[in-house]
Design a protein around this motif. Structure first.
Motif, PDB file in Angstrom:
ATOM      1  N   ARG A  77       0.800  -1.189  -0.110  1.00  0.00           N
ATOM      2  CA  ARG A  77      -0.147  -0.076   0.092  1.00  0.00           C
ATOM      3  C   ARG A  77       0.972   1.277   0.062  1.00  0.00           C
ATOM      4  NH1 ARG A  77      -2.182   2.156   5.116  1.00  0.00           N
ATOM      5  NH2 ARG A  77      -3.567   3.943   4.565  1.00  0.00           N
ATOM      6  N   ARG A  78       2.128   1.084   0.917  1.00  0.00           N
ATOM      7  CA  ARG A  78       2.862   2.637   0.770  1.00  0.00           C
ATOM      8  C   ARG A  78       3.664   2.735  -0.365  1.00  0.00           C
ATOM      9  NH1 ARG A  78       8.632   3.003   4.331  1.00  0.00           N
ATOM     10  NH2 ARG A  78       9.133   4.938   3.431  1.00  0.00           N
ATOM     11  N   TYR A  79       3.884   1.731  -1.214  1.00  0.00           N
ATOM     12  CA  TYR A  79       4.871   1.780  -2.425  1.00  0.00           C
ATOM     13  C   TYR A  79       3.857   2.232  -3.775  1.00  0.00           C
ATOM     14  CZ  TYR A  79       8.835   0.669   0.300  1.00  0.00           C
ATOM     15  OH  TYR A  79       9.700   0.506   1.239  1.00  0.00           O
ATOM     16  N   GLY A 145      -8.464 -10.797   8.687  1.00  0.00           N
ATOM     17  CA  GLY A 145      -9.289  -9.688   8.751  1.00  0.00           C
ATOM     18  C   GLY A 145      -8.674  -8.786   9.551  1.00  0.00           C
ATOM     19  N   LEU A 146      -7.955  -9.039  10.744  1.00  0.00           N
ATOM     20  CA  LEU A 146      -7.223  -8.081  11.608  1.00  0.00           C
ATOM     21  C   LEU A 146      -6.075  -7.527  10.790  1.00  0.00           C
ATOM     22  CD1 LEU A 146      -7.727 -10.139  14.958  1.00  0.00           C
ATOM     23  CD2 LEU A 146      -9.016  -7.932  14.244  1.00  0.00           C
ATOM     24  N   GLY A 147      -5.358  -8.492  10.144  1.00  0.00           N
ATOM     25  CA  GLY A 147      -4.224  -8.091   9.586  1.00  0.00           C
ATOM     26  C   GLY A 147      -4.595  -7.069   8.483  1.00  0.00           C
ATOM     27  N   LEU A 148      -5.560  -7.336   7.675  1.00  0.00           N
ATOM     28  CA  LEU A 148      -5.943  -6.585   6.558  1.00  0.00           C
ATOM     29  C   LEU A 148      -6.479  -5.042   7.093  1.00  0.00           C
ATOM     30  CD1 LEU A 148      -7.571  -8.964   3.969  1.00  0.00           C
ATOM     31  CD2 LEU A 148      -5.308  -7.924   3.698  1.00  0.00           C
ATOM     32  N   LEU A 149      -7.014  -5.236   8.403  1.00  0.00           N
ATOM     33  CA  LEU A 149      -7.383  -3.826   8.836  1.00  0.00           C
ATOM     34  C   LEU A 149      -6.389  -3.127   9.161  1.00  0.00           C
ATOM     35  CD1 LEU A 149      -9.632  -2.224  10.172  1.00  0.00           C
ATOM     36  CD2 LEU A 149      -9.554  -3.768  12.167  1.00  0.00           C
ATOM     37  N   MET A 150      -5.404  -3.831   9.972  1.00  0.00           N
ATOM     38  CA  MET A 150      -4.250  -2.906  10.273  1.00  0.00           C
ATOM     39  C   MET A 150      -3.331  -2.524   9.154  1.00  0.00           C
ATOM     40  SD  MET A 150      -0.986  -4.249  12.599  1.00  0.00           S
ATOM     41  CE  MET A 150      -1.985  -4.756  14.178  1.00  0.00           C
ATOM     42  N   ALA A 151      -3.426  -3.369   7.931  1.00  0.00           N
ATOM     43  CA  ALA A 151      -2.587  -2.889   6.956  1.00  0.00           C
ATOM     44  C   ALA A 151      -3.180  -1.759   6.295  1.00  0.00           C
ATOM     45  CB  ALA A 151      -2.229  -4.151   5.809  1.00  0.00           C
ATOM     46  N   THR A 153      -5.088   0.647   7.546  1.00  0.00           N
ATOM     47  CA  THR A 153      -5.547   1.799   8.325  1.00  0.00           C
ATOM     48  C   THR A 153      -4.207   2.510   8.579  1.00  0.00           C
ATOM     49  OG1 THR A 153      -5.910   0.605   9.751  1.00  0.00           O
ATOM     50  CG2 THR A 153      -7.929   1.286   8.704  1.00  0.00           C
ATOM     51  N   LEU A 154      -3.091   1.929   8.902  1.00  0.00           N
ATOM     52  CA  LEU A 154      -1.978   2.416   9.513  1.00  0.00           C
ATOM     53  C   LEU A 154      -0.812   2.504   8.377  1.00  0.00           C
ATOM     54  CD1 LEU A 154      -1.631   0.226  12.708  1.00  0.00           C
ATOM     55  CD2 LEU A 154      -2.751   2.481  12.554  1.00  0.00           C
ATOM     56  N   LYS A 155       0.177   3.351   8.663  1.00  0.00           N
ATOM     57  CA  LYS A 155       1.261   3.485   7.936  1.00  0.00           C
ATOM     58  C   LYS A 155       2.013   2.220   7.891  1.00  0.00           C
ATOM     59  CE  LYS A 155       1.569   8.597   8.143  1.00  0.00           C
ATOM     60  NZ  LYS A 155       2.572   9.958   8.353  1.00  0.00           N
ATOM     61  N   ALA A 156       2.779   2.040   6.951  1.00  0.00           N
ATOM     62  CA  ALA A 156       3.589   0.756   6.760  1.00  0.00           C
ATOM     63  C   ALA A 156       4.707   0.621   7.948  1.00  0.00           C
ATOM     64  CB  ALA A 156       4.486   0.780   5.514  1.00  0.00           C
ATOM     65  N   GLU A 157       5.139   1.566   8.164  1.00  0.00           N
ATOM     66  CA  GLU A 157       6.239   1.665   9.425  1.00  0.00           C
ATOM     67  C   GLU A 157       5.405   1.286  10.727  1.00  0.00           C
ATOM     68  OE1 GLU A 157       7.929   3.885   6.665  1.00  0.00           O
ATOM     69  OE2 GLU A 157       6.175   4.055   7.348  1.00  0.00           O
ATOM     70  N   ALA A 233     -13.047  -4.605   5.466  1.00  0.00           N
ATOM     71  CA  ALA A 233     -13.872  -4.255   4.188  1.00  0.00           C
ATOM     72  C   ALA A 233     -14.378  -2.606   4.279  1.00  0.00           C
ATOM     73  CB  ALA A 233     -15.035  -5.088   4.043  1.00  0.00           C
ATOM     74  N   ARG A 234     -14.698  -2.344   5.581  1.00  0.00           N
ATOM     75  CA  ARG A 234     -15.256  -1.022   5.744  1.00  0.00           C
ATOM     76  C   ARG A 234     -14.117   0.300   5.613  1.00  0.00           C
ATOM     77  NH1 ARG A 234     -16.105   3.721   5.899  1.00  0.00           N
ATOM     78  NH2 ARG A 234     -17.899   4.848   7.053  1.00  0.00           N
ATOM     79  N   PHE A 235     -12.953   0.036   6.353  1.00  0.00           N
ATOM     80  CA  PHE A 235     -12.146   1.062   6.482  1.00  0.00           C
ATOM     81  C   PHE A 235     -10.737   0.721   5.801  1.00  0.00           C
ATOM     82  CE2 PHE A 235     -14.332   0.718  10.655  1.00  0.00           C
ATOM     83  CZ  PHE A 235     -14.874   1.819  10.673  1.00  0.00           C
ATOM     84  N   PHE A 236     -10.573  -0.187   5.110  1.00  0.00           N
ATOM     85  CA  PHE A 236      -9.530  -0.317   4.149  1.00  0.00           C
ATOM     86  C   PHE A 236      -9.359   0.780   3.306  1.00  0.00           C
ATOM     87  CE2 PHE A 236      -6.480  -2.317   1.029  1.00  0.00           C
ATOM     88  CZ  PHE A 236      -5.514  -2.778   1.858  1.00  0.00           C
ATOM     89  N   ARG A 237      -8.010   1.487   3.195  1.00  0.00           N
ATOM     90  CA  ARG A 237      -7.608   2.468   2.263  1.00  0.00           C
ATOM     91  C   ARG A 237      -6.805   1.902   1.197  1.00  0.00           C
ATOM     92  NH1 ARG A 237      -7.042   5.384   7.096  1.00  0.00           N
ATOM     93  NH2 ARG A 237      -4.949   5.452   6.796  1.00  0.00           N
ATOM     94  N   TRP A 238      -7.051   2.097   0.041  1.00  0.00           N
ATOM     95  CA  TRP A 238      -5.924   1.537  -0.982  1.00  0.00           C
ATOM     96  C   TRP A 238      -4.716   2.363  -1.273  1.00  0.00           C
ATOM     97  CZ3 TRP A 238      -6.746  -3.109  -3.474  1.00  0.00           C
ATOM     98  CH2 TRP A 238      -7.641  -3.837  -3.173  1.00  0.00           C
ATOM     99  N   GLU A 239      -4.642   3.526  -0.959  1.00  0.00           N
ATOM    100  CA  GLU A 239      -3.572   4.315  -1.050  1.00  0.00           C
ATOM    101  C   GLU A 239      -3.065   5.352   0.290  1.00  0.00           C
ATOM    102  OE1 GLU A 239      -4.849   7.917  -3.750  1.00  0.00           O
ATOM    103  OE2 GLU A 239      -5.929   6.258  -4.298  1.00  0.00           O
TER     104      GLU A 239
END
Length: 239
Positions: A77-79, A145-151, A153-157, A233-239
């Motif tokens: 997501r970061r790159y 689900g928890l892993g995708l939610l974290m990835a 919504t948060l920055k990569a670092e 699914a609700r909060f995942f941001r693609w960029e």
């Protein structure tokens, strides 16, 4: 497209030495080490490996579906990889499904490897294999689900730091190696509601004690699966 993307995701994972260390090497080393050395007290009948093997199978699921997937997806997501793939003819649901397929393929390899090593160490599993499969599938869904939610919504670092911190904390306090009975009653009642605790306890009930279907543990995992996947699914941001 789905099969091609799943194969691609799997190849990328197998080429990533850091993720292989986390998902394969660490659970294997812990299984061999704690089965051979009397470092922590274990519970139940049989050998030490009979207690440790189910917990480390649960750890393998968490390391792949949660920690490894969160870190890899966070940096994609970061790159801008996810943004470019999202704009390609590849549907976004296909991409996320392919990531889940990659997780399942990796887990099959993990479970096979850990089972062979545990059997060589004297492991004597019992119980219904269908109950084991249900626990592993629901555990994968919950952690994914928890892993995708974290990835998403948060920055990569931040994802890298948080995912590894959660991995260590749940390794120590999730009933993987240290029995939950060693914790105070008030703390144990909370820890039992964690997905890693439900997965390790359910696997241990079936494989070590030969119990039937662990409905309470399946219920906890199902709840985490629904909440985690819905939130992702609700909060995942693609960029």
């Amino acid at each position: 497209m789905l099969l091609a993307q799943t194969a691609f995701e799997t190849r990328m994972l197998l080429r990533n030495g850091e993720q292989l260390l986390l998902t394969v090497v660490i659970p294997t080393v812990l299984l061999v080490l704690f089965s051979a050395v009397d470092v922590v007290a274990v519970e139940g009948p049989g050998k030490r490996v009979d207690f440790l093997a189910p917990g480390l199978l649960a750890l393998a699921v968490m390391s792949t579906a949660f920690t490894g997937q969160a870190i890899a997806t966070g940096f994609e997501r970061r790159y801008g990889v996810l943004k470019r793939l999202g704009a390609s003819p590849l549907p976004r649901w296909t991409l996320l499904t392919a990531k889940t397929g990659c997780v399942l393929v990796t887990e099959v390899l993990q479970v096979a490897l850990l089972s062979v090593i545990a059997l060589a160490l004297g492991w004597s599993p019992h119980g219904n294999p269908l109950a084991v499969a249900a626990l592993l599938v629901l555990g994968t869904a919950a952690f994914s689900g928890l892993g995708l939610l974290m990835a998403g919504t948060l920055k990569a670092e931040a994802t890298l730091a948080a995912a590894n911190l959660v991995f260590i904390l749940l390794l120590l306090a999730g009933g993987v190696i240290v029995p939950l009975s060693k914790f105070p009653d008030a703390v144990r009642s909370v820890l039992e509601l964690l997905p890693i605790s439900a997965l390790s306890d359910g696997l241990r009930s079936v494989l070590q004690h030969g119990a039937g279907v662990p409905w309470s543990d399946l219920g906890v995992l199902a709840a985490w699966s629904v909440l985690g996947l819905a939130a992702a699914a609700r909060f995942f941001r693609w960029e």
